[in-house]
Design a protein around this motif. Structure first.
Motif, PDB file in Angstrom:
ATOM      1  N   VAL A 352      -9.972 -54.374  -9.480  1.00  0.00           N
ATOM      2  CA  VAL A 352     -11.159 -54.501 -10.339  1.00  0.00           C
ATOM      3  C   VAL A 352     -10.795 -54.220 -11.793  1.00  0.00           C
ATOM      4  CG1 VAL A 352     -13.417 -53.514 -10.868  1.00  0.00           C
ATOM      5  CG2 VAL A 352     -12.792 -54.012  -8.492  1.00  0.00           C
ATOM      6  N   LEU A 353      -9.993 -53.192 -12.036  1.00  0.00           N
ATOM      7  CA  LEU A 353      -9.579 -52.865 -13.405  1.00  0.00           C
ATOM      8  C   LEU A 353      -8.794 -54.023 -14.016  1.00  0.00           C
ATOM      9  CD1 LEU A 353      -8.489 -49.138 -12.934  1.00  0.00           C
ATOM     10  CD2 LEU A 353     -10.583 -49.990 -14.031  1.00  0.00           C
ATOM     11  N   ALA A 354      -7.906 -54.625 -13.248  1.00  0.00           N
ATOM     12  CA  ALA A 354      -7.140 -55.758 -13.760  1.00  0.00           C
ATOM     13  C   ALA A 354      -8.047 -56.956 -14.018  1.00  0.00           C
ATOM     14  CB  ALA A 354      -6.037 -56.128 -12.775  1.00  0.00           C
ATOM     15  N   ALA A 355      -9.009 -57.192 -13.124  1.00  0.00           N
ATOM     16  CA  ALA A 355      -9.895 -58.350 -13.240  1.00  0.00           C
ATOM     17  C   ALA A 355     -10.919 -58.204 -14.353  1.00  0.00           C
ATOM     18  CB  ALA A 355     -10.609 -58.600 -11.917  1.00  0.00           C
ATOM     19  N   ASP A 356     -11.027 -57.015 -14.949  1.00  0.00           N
ATOM     20  CA  ASP A 356     -11.929 -56.846 -16.096  1.00  0.00           C
ATOM     21  C   ASP A 356     -11.552 -57.778 -17.239  1.00  0.00           C
ATOM     22  OD1 ASP A 356     -13.637 -55.004 -14.973  1.00  0.00           O
ATOM     23  OD2 ASP A 356     -12.594 -53.254 -15.794  1.00  0.00           O
ATOM     24  N   ALA A 357     -10.328 -58.275 -17.232  1.00  0.00           N
ATOM     25  CA  ALA A 357      -9.893 -59.198 -18.283  1.00  0.00           C
ATOM     26  C   ALA A 357     -10.520 -60.579 -18.134  1.00  0.00           C
ATOM     27  CB  ALA A 357      -8.367 -59.310 -18.277  1.00  0.00           C
TER      28      ALA A 357
END
Length: 576
Positions: A352-357
């Motif tokens: 999820v943190l990576a996909a925030d981009a």
């Protein structure tokens, strides 16, 4: 003299009558009388077309036709003794007594040809006829009538389908019936005998039957058998509800095996307790893919320049997002993982943190290019397109869950083709079950001849993702060492997803566990995807489906003579 005149007048009148009748028959209305005369003495014999075989990729029959017999009644000869004949036929051939009685008496007035039974084994039909003749009954005869046979019984039955008495009832048999069925022929001749004996030198016609065309599939029968066997053992061992597995040729998209468990014996479809087992649940029933979808998210991020394998993330023990808290499958404090580590450890929070981009629109655009949310059109009846919310309508909460494989649904061929895209250097090749091409009953042309190739992510992004996937099976860093194949580099990803309740109101507490991957990882030849639904023994994608993947992949690599590449394992760091 008067008597003589009267005699000549009478003779003249008779001759005039016959002359007028002759003129009527030959001149005024010859066709109608000829047709009536022909119909009264005509014998019509149908000539059944032989159904085309359904073949595996090597030309081995998955379905073929063997010698059979139809039992025919001539009501002119059977009507008077119909009850006795019907009783014997119903006992010997297991046909309905009352329908047989109707046939023996003639369904239409003047009928000379009535079906009593179709596709009867030849020996049984011959023995029954001999018994009738010995008892003095006349009017029953036999004609050739091929029987549909499935030589490998349950192998690929969910795909091939099965036949009823006169029509296809499922699978390829029904979907490609126009190609397989052929066209029946007919022979007619004139008879003045109650037994239908042909009158010599009288007009006859013959319309030859046109046999059906064969259908060649991409299935490897032996590999399909092995895949079903291994999958069935896992479903039984873990007391699961069902399972499915796919084997694809990475480069061509050809499906070499597509297994469903439970399955059925195509020669005995009536013995199935659950009608749902007669179809391909793998294609008609959707499920949430879980963490296997994380590799699609990662590949998309790398392709878009939004992330890279060594990128560092601080992953907290939980992540509060809008209406709920996102957690991981394992307990931890704040840990420091690279993107490769997020994939290796299958961290929801890290994904999820990576996909925030990404915005929802950007993420969905990539997933659609991977083939999610749309039918594969491989020729399987009842295929579902799955569910993928359009990016414009997707909330940030839904996007978070979709990034790690929940709040969307797929079928197994969709997911296998998506993983195969990474194996194939970022190019999605549409999956195929039919070799060459064939037209479905819906008018859609399918097969390898019409397969498409679409660039989804760059070769660099696909290769980077594959190197991260190698860490998943690493015995020190990954969660699925059981998916390793001795002697080969393997790249893969586990998945464990909650299952939606039948009424669609939430999750029912069970899971779908899966593993998708390819080998050799540095020069992929085959992609294998396995999913087991609702296991009743604790375990995840690594422990339950990882070993199934390993056995199937090891078999297919050996069967097709793929030598180990002796490549070096990935050295990507998982922590920092």
């Amino acid at each position: 003299m008067m008597r003589l005149r009267i005699g000549f007048v009478l003779i003249a009148m008779v001759l005039s009558f016959f002359g007028a009748r002759l003129v009527q028959l030959q001149g005024i209305d010859p066709e109608s009388y000829a047709v009536r005369a022909a119909a009264e003495g005509a014998v019509r014999i149908p000539l059944p077309a032989e159904r085309g075989d359904i073949l595996d990729r090597n030309g081995i029959p998955l379905a073929d036709s063997i010698k059979g017999t139809m039992v025919i009644a001539d009501p002119v000869l059977t009507a008077d003794r119909a009850p006795e004949i019907a009783r014997l036929l119903s006992e010997r051939l297991s046909v309905d007594y009352f329908r047989t009685l109707t046939a023996l008496r003639g369904r239409k007035e003047g009928s000379r040809y009535e079906y009593v039974a179709r596709r009867v084994p030849s020996t049984l039909a011959s023995d029954t006829l001999a018994e009738l003749e010995e008892a003095g009954y006349e009017g029953i005869s036999l004609e050739d009538d091929p029987i549909r046979d499935y030589p490998a019984d349950d192998v690929a039955a969910n795909l091939v389908g099965y036949m009823g008495t006169d029509e296809p009832l499922g699978g390829f048999e029904r979907t490609f019936d126009k190609q397989l069925a052929g066209v029946d022929g007919e022979a007619t001749w004139q008879s003045n005998s109650g037994k239908g004996v042909r009158i010599p030198l009288q007009e006859s016609t013959l319309t030859a039957a046109k046999d059906g065309a064969p259908l060649r599939t991409t299935i490897d029968r032996d590999l399909q058998w092995f895949t079903q066997k291994v999958l069935a053992e896992a479903v039984q061992q873990y007391r699961a509800e069902s399972g499915a597995a796919v084997v694809m040729d990475t480069r061509t998209g050809e499906i070499l095996a597509l297994a469903d468990v439970p399955t059925f014996d195509a020669n005995e479809p009536a013995e199935v307790a659950d009608e749902g087992d007669l179809g391909a649940r793998s294609m008609s029933e959707t499920y949430e893919p879980g963490s296997v979808a994380k590799v699609l998210t990662a590949a998309a991020l790398i392709d878009a320049g939004k992330a890279f394998p060594r990128q560092r993330f601080r992953v907290p023990p939980n992540l509060a997002r809008q209406d709920r808290v996102i957690g991981d499958w394992f307990d931890h404090g704040t840990i420091r993982l690279t993107l490769a580590g997020i994939i290796a450890q299958s961290s929801n929070i890290g994904t999820v943190l990576a996909a925030d981009a990404f915005t929802p629109v950007q993420l969905v655009d990539y997933l659609q290019r991977f083939g999610l949310g749309q039918r594969t059109d491989i020729g399987v009846r009842g295929e579902t397109p799955g569910i993928l919310t359009p990016g414009e309508a997707m909330t940030s909460q839904t996007k978070d869950r979709v990034a790690f494989g929940q709040s969307l649904s797929v079928n197994v061929a969709q997911m296998a083709a998506a993983v195969n895209t990474i194996a194939n250097g970022g190019v999605r090749v549409s999956p195929s079950l039919i070799a060459g091409s064939a037209v479905t009953d819906d008018g859609v042309t399918v097969g390898t001849d019409v397969a498409t190739r679409t660039r989804v992510v760059s070769k660099r992004a696909a290769r980077a993702t594959a190197k991260m996937m190698e860490k998943v099976v690493d015995p020190e860093d990954g969660v699925a060492p059981g998916a390793q194949v001795p002697g080969y580099l393997v790249a893969g990803k586990t998945g464990t997803a909650q299952r939606v309740a039948p009424d669609g109101t939430g999750y029912d507490g069970s899971t779908s566990v899966s593993f998708g991957g390819f080998a050799p990882a540095d020069d992929p030849r085959f992609t294998v995807y396995v999913v087991v639904h609702a296991p009743r023994v604790d375990g995840g994608g690594g422990s339950i489906t990882g070993p199934v993947f390993s056995r199937i992949m090891g078999y297919v690599l050996g069967r097709y003579g793929v030598e180990p590449t002796n490549g070096k394992p990935s050295r990507l760091p998982v922590e920092w």
